[in-house]
Scaffold this motif. Structure first.
Motif: not given
Ligand code: C2E
Ligand code: CA
Ligand code: CA
Ligand code: CA
Length: 282
Positions: A129-138
């Motif tokens: 569910s937080d895939f977008v946030e994970r990519v953004t953070r990475t």
């Protein structure tokens, strides 16, 4: 006869048990591999046949097994996926890819406008569910320009929830990330999906490329994929190109980007850097 039947059943059970414990052992080994840092990435160049420039690379996972040596994901990707370990390993691969690409950029081996790094994203990883946030953070941790990151997804991603998939892709595209549809034509391809998904490129699966020059069905499939891509305004990139006759055929069809042993195998990071350094001088 009754006895031999019973024996067969016992043997079958034993085989099933062996398979199950084999799997468990592999799962444990993979967990250890992650904590011991035994995973690595190799990089396979993607080339524009018209000018032989390296326009990108695909990051491919390798397991440096302490005794067996380098292992390809064919052997273990399914176990990663089914056990859920893919979330951690995939997160690591994404972060490592961004760091590696940033370092190529920092060392002047690639330019932000002319190079993108492709990272495989498993369906399970994408569905977080937080895939977008994970990519953004990475991306922000690595300070890699988002436009240099291309995510390779498969048709399997779509079947669960099309609207959710489209929503996530749109948010990532706003950041500058692009998408390639991997193994196109081998899964639940639907033109309706394809039309709605904001992908930028189609990867022509190597199973079509392999026989393209002697099998007229495969040749037709490639023609059709290139035509679809053209009408939707997408790039095509062919994978598994091993011979020059395959490349000639692909170029005749209007597919100019390719990846395969004809140009280079996937390379460890140091060798990939050497290749970039040498190809730049030409
Ligand atoms: P894929 O995404 O379709 O990757 C292309 C595969 O084709 C790679 O296998 C690559 O080494 C191989 N290949 C490239 N050129 C040629 C060629 O000219 N001839 C032949 N015969 N093969 C070629 P590899 O590295 O063993 O990876 C297998 C699969 O594992 C990948 O297929 C991908 O689905 C998965 N995978 C690899 N790395 C990752 C990762 O970081 N995350 C996820 N989720 N999956 C990964
Ligand atoms: Ca791929
Ligand atoms: Ca592929
Ligand atoms: Ca494949």
């Amino acid at each position: 006869a009754k006895d031999s039947g019973r024996n067969a059943i016992q043997m079958f059970r034993r085989t099933m048990q062996d398979a199950a414990s084999e799997r468990l052992r592999l799962e444990n080994d993979l967990r250890l591999a992650l904590s011991r840092g035994e995973f690595e990435l190799n990089f396979q160049p993607q080339v524009d046949a018209r000018d032989s420039r390296v326009v990108g690379a695909e990051a491919l996972l390798r397991w440096q097994h302490p005794t067996l040596g380098p292992q390809s994901p064919g052997e273990f990707i399914q176990v990663l996926e089914e056990s859920g370990l893919i979330l951690e390993v995939g997160g690591w691969a994404l972060a490592e890819s961004c760091r590696a690409c940033k370092s190529l950029l920092g060392d002047g081996l690639v330019s932000a406008e002319q190079f993108s790094l492709c990272v495989n994203i498993s369906p399970r990883q994408f569905r977080q569910s937080d895939f977008v946030e994970r990519v953004t953070r990475t991306l922000s941790d690595s300070r890699l320009p988002a436009s240099m990151l291309k995510l390779e997804i498969t048709e399997g991603i779509v079947i669960q929830n099309l609207d959710d998939t489209i929503g996530k892709m749109r948010r990532l595209k706003k950041l500058g990330v692009s998408f390639a549809m991997d193994d196109f034509g081998t899964g639940y391809s639907s033109l309706t999906y394809l039309k709605r998904l904001p992908v930028d490129a189609l990867k022509i699966d190597q199973s079509f490329v392999r026989e393209a020059t002697h099998d007229s069905n495969d040749a037709e499939i490639i023609r059709a994929i290139v035509a679809i891509a053209r009408s939707l305004g997408l790039e095509t990139i062919a994978e598994g190109v091993e011979r020059s006759d395959q490349l000639v055929f692909l170029e005749q069809q209007g597919c100019h980007l390719y990846q395969g042993y004809l140009f280079s195998k996937p390379l460890p990071s140091a060798e990939f850097r050497t290749l970039l350094a040498n190809s730049r001088q030409r």
